[in-house]
Design a protein around this motif. Structure first.
Motif, mmCIF file in Angstrom:
data_model
loop_
_atom_site.group_PDB
_atom_site.id
_atom_site.type_symbol
_atom_site.label_atom_id
_atom_site.label_comp_id
_atom_site.label_asym_id
_atom_site.label_seq_id
_atom_site.Cartn_x
_atom_site.Cartn_y
_atom_site.Cartn_z
ATOM 1 N N PHE A 159 6.449 -10.049 -4.357
ATOM 2 C CA PHE A 159 7.498 -10.102 -5.372
ATOM 3 C C PHE A 159 8.525 -9.003 -5.138
ATOM 4 C CE2 PHE A 159 9.259 -8.589 -9.386
ATOM 5 C CZ PHE A 159 9.836 -9.753 -9.874
ATOM 6 N N ALA A 160 8.046 -7.792 -4.831
ATOM 7 C CA ALA A 160 8.957 -6.673 -4.597
ATOM 8 C C ALA A 160 9.870 -6.944 -3.413
ATOM 9 C CB ALA A 160 8.151 -5.388 -4.368
ATOM 10 N N VAL A 161 9.328 -7.553 -2.351
ATOM 11 C CA VAL A 161 10.133 -7.872 -1.167
ATOM 12 C C VAL A 161 11.181 -8.929 -1.501
ATOM 13 C CG1 VAL A 161 10.072 -8.891 1.142
ATOM 14 C CG2 VAL A 161 8.340 -7.214 0.482
ATOM 15 N N VAL A 162 10.770 -9.986 -2.203
ATOM 16 C CA VAL A 162 11.685 -11.080 -2.544
ATOM 17 C C VAL A 162 12.746 -10.623 -3.535
ATOM 18 C CG1 VAL A 162 11.857 -13.354 -3.641
ATOM 19 C CG2 VAL A 162 9.977 -12.862 -2.059
ATOM 20 N N TYR A 163 12.341 -9.853 -4.539
ATOM 21 C CA TYR A 163 13.260 -9.410 -5.591
ATOM 22 C C TYR A 163 14.259 -8.391 -5.069
ATOM 23 C CZ TYR A 163 14.789 -8.029 -10.261
ATOM 24 O OH TYR A 163 15.536 -7.782 -11.380
ATOM 25 N N GLY A 165 14.677 -4.233 -3.153
ATOM 26 C CA GLY A 165 14.358 -2.847 -3.477
ATOM 27 C C GLY A 165 12.910 -2.487 -3.246
ATOM 28 N N ALA A 166 12.221 -3.252 -2.402
ATOM 29 C CA ALA A 166 10.807 -2.981 -2.124
ATOM 30 C C ALA A 166 10.661 -1.690 -1.334
ATOM 31 C CB ALA A 166 10.197 -4.139 -1.336
ATOM 32 N N PRO A 167 9.615 -0.915 -1.618
ATOM 33 C CA PRO A 167 9.389 0.307 -0.840
ATOM 34 C C PRO A 167 9.063 -0.022 0.606
ATOM 35 C CG PRO A 167 7.498 -0.170 -2.239
ATOM 36 C CD PRO A 167 8.582 -1.127 -2.637
ATOM 37 N N LEU A 168 9.238 0.960 1.466
ATOM 38 C CA LEU A 168 8.969 0.787 2.885
ATOM 39 C C LEU A 168 7.514 0.366 3.103
ATOM 40 C CD1 LEU A 168 10.118 1.163 5.782
ATOM 41 C CD2 LEU A 168 9.177 3.498 5.715
ATOM 42 N N GLY A 169 7.319 -0.677 3.891
ATOM 43 C CA GLY A 169 5.969 -1.121 4.200
ATOM 44 C C GLY A 169 5.388 -2.107 3.224
ATOM 45 N N ALA A 170 6.173 -2.568 2.235
ATOM 46 C CA ALA A 170 5.644 -3.487 1.229
ATOM 47 C C ALA A 170 5.197 -4.804 1.846
ATOM 48 C CB ALA A 170 6.692 -3.749 0.146
ATOM 49 N N LEU A 171 5.973 -5.306 2.817
ATOM 50 C CA LEU A 171 5.608 -6.573 3.444
ATOM 51 C C LEU A 171 4.314 -6.441 4.240
ATOM 52 C CD1 LEU A 171 6.536 -9.487 3.744
ATOM 53 C CD2 LEU A 171 7.766 -8.825 5.818
ATOM 54 N N ARG A 172 4.162 -5.314 4.932
ATOM 55 C CA ARG A 172 2.919 -5.078 5.675
ATOM 56 C C ARG A 172 1.731 -4.986 4.720
ATOM 57 N NH1 ARG A 172 0.598 -2.994 10.291
ATOM 58 N NH2 ARG A 172 -1.185 -1.629 9.931
ATOM 59 N N LYS A 173 1.926 -4.293 3.597
ATOM 60 C CA LYS A 173 0.844 -4.177 2.626
ATOM 61 C C LYS A 173 0.442 -5.532 2.077
ATOM 62 C CE LYS A 173 1.427 0.554 0.901
ATOM 63 N NZ LYS A 173 1.741 1.380 -0.295
ATOM 64 N N SER A 174 1.421 -6.381 1.768
ATOM 65 C CA SER A 174 1.096 -7.699 1.240
ATOM 66 C C SER A 174 0.289 -8.496 2.257
ATOM 67 C CB SER A 174 2.366 -8.453 0.846
ATOM 68 O OG SER A 174 3.161 -8.770 1.976
ATOM 69 N N ALA A 175 0.645 -8.355 3.551
ATOM 70 C CA ALA A 175 -0.090 -9.066 4.598
ATOM 71 C C ALA A 175 -1.529 -8.563 4.705
ATOM 72 C CB ALA A 175 0.625 -8.910 5.939
ATOM 73 N N ILE A 176 -1.703 -7.240 4.584
ATOM 74 C CA ILE A 176 -3.045 -6.663 4.675
ATOM 75 C C ILE A 176 -3.910 -7.122 3.503
ATOM 76 C CG2 ILE A 176 -4.361 -4.509 4.535
ATOM 77 C CD1 ILE A 176 -2.088 -3.160 6.099
ATOM 78 N N PHE A 177 -3.349 -7.089 2.298
ATOM 79 C CA PHE A 177 -4.131 -7.490 1.127
ATOM 80 C C PHE A 177 -4.423 -8.986 1.124
ATOM 81 C CE2 PHE A 177 -2.475 -3.437 -0.643
ATOM 82 C CZ PHE A 177 -3.704 -2.867 -0.919
ATOM 83 N N PHE A 178 -3.480 -9.776 1.628
ATOM 84 C CA PHE A 178 -3.746 -11.210 1.767
ATOM 85 C C PHE A 178 -4.876 -11.433 2.766
ATOM 86 C CE2 PHE A 178 -3.159 -15.203 4.069
ATOM 87 C CZ PHE A 178 -3.206 -16.107 3.011
ATOM 88 N N ALA A 179 -4.846 -10.678 3.873
ATOM 89 C CA ALA A 179 -5.902 -10.801 4.881
ATOM 90 C C ALA A 179 -7.257 -10.417 4.296
ATOM 91 C CB ALA A 179 -5.575 -9.921 6.089
ATOM 92 N N LEU A 180 -7.290 -9.398 3.443
ATOM 93 C CA LEU A 180 -8.542 -9.002 2.791
ATOM 94 C C LEU A 180 -9.108 -10.143 1.954
ATOM 95 C CD1 LEU A 180 -7.848 -5.326 1.639
ATOM 96 C CD2 LEU A 180 -9.704 -6.083 3.131
ATOM 97 N N CYS A 181 -8.230 -10.808 1.190
ATOM 98 C CA CYS A 181 -8.673 -11.937 0.371
ATOM 99 C C CYS A 181 -9.199 -13.070 1.244
ATOM 100 C CB CYS A 181 -7.527 -12.450 -0.499
ATOM 101 S SG CYS A 181 -6.924 -11.271 -1.731
ATOM 102 N N ALA A 182 -8.455 -13.379 2.318
ATOM 103 C CA ALA A 182 -8.829 -14.485 3.194
ATOM 104 C C ALA A 182 -10.135 -14.203 3.925
ATOM 105 C CB ALA A 182 -7.704 -14.755 4.200
#
Length: 226
Positions: A159-163, A165-182
């Motif tokens: 959401f932060a990336v799409v909206y 003003g996301a902090p640096l590394g937000a997209l990488r973090k989302s990928a890591i947390f998605f990978a954890l769930c998967a």
């Protein structure tokens, strides 16, 4: 740990993506195993508490009490993890994995002899140690034994990336947390299949994953994110 620390390469060896993903696989696997074999959750004490009170309110105290031992064992595991952090410092992560491996091997060997209760107690205790020791990935809070918080962070970072003003590394973090769930889900699927197909040696699979984690904790220097 700040973003600057991560960028500077100060990631603890037990917070690397590889290690956390292996632990998430083992966490999902063990939960599936204990649910199929013992009818309780090793990691998700929320589910155990819910089932405890659902059966208690229905007056089925035999089924309700069935969920008490894993909750107590999980509590003991948290206490042991806290003690390890005090006496072992950074070695606590490796020692907790070693304890988990030993318990899983013993339970696997005695699968047909040890009572269901003993197996549940042992697995819940080591699951608690994992949940208390491995709580971060690249400096960000995470869980290797359930996906609720990881799913929240995945959605929040996207959401932060799409909206904007996301902090640096937000997209990488989302990928890591998605990978954890998967990976947790894949572990649960593998655990369900192996427990049904090869119940006597099913615990050997998470043991292999944990052995890799132990080796990485012991021999891998602190890494930088590339």
């Amino acid at each position: 740990m700040s973003t600057m620390d991560v960028a500077a390469g100060a990631i603890r060896r037990d917070e690397t993506v590889e290690i956390v993903l292996l632990l998430a696989f083992a966490g999902g696997y063990i939960d599936a195993y204990t649910w199929i074999i013992h009818g309780v959750m090793a990691n998700a004490q929320t589910a155990n508490v819910i089932f405890l009170w659902v059966y208690a309110m229905a007056g089925d105290w035999i089924k309700a009490i069935h969920f008490v031992p894993p909750i107590l064992a999980f509590t003991v595991g948290i206490v042991i993890a806290a003690w390890l952090r005090r006496v072992a410092g950074e070695r606590a992560s490796a020692l907790s994995v070693l304890v988990e491996i030993v318990f899983l091997i013993v339970i696997g060997i005695l699968h047909n002899r040890v009572p269901d209760l003993a197996g549940t107690l042992g697995i819940s205790m080591v699951a608690a140690m994992q949940s208390a020791i491995f709580i971060r990935v690249e400096g960000a809070a995470c869980s290797t034994v359930m996906i609720t918080g990881n799913m929240r962070q995945t959605v929040e970072n996207i959401f932060a990336v799409v909206y904007g003003g996301a902090p640096l590394g937000a997209l990488r973090k989302s990928a890591i947390f998605f990978a954890l769930c998967a990976v947790f889900g894949c572990g649960a699927a593998a655990g369900a299949f192996a427990t049904k197909a090869i119940p006597n040696v099913a615990l050997g699979i998470p043991v292999v994953a944990l052995l890799i984690v132990l080796l990485r904790c012991e021999v891998t220097p602190r890494e930088a994110v590339t």
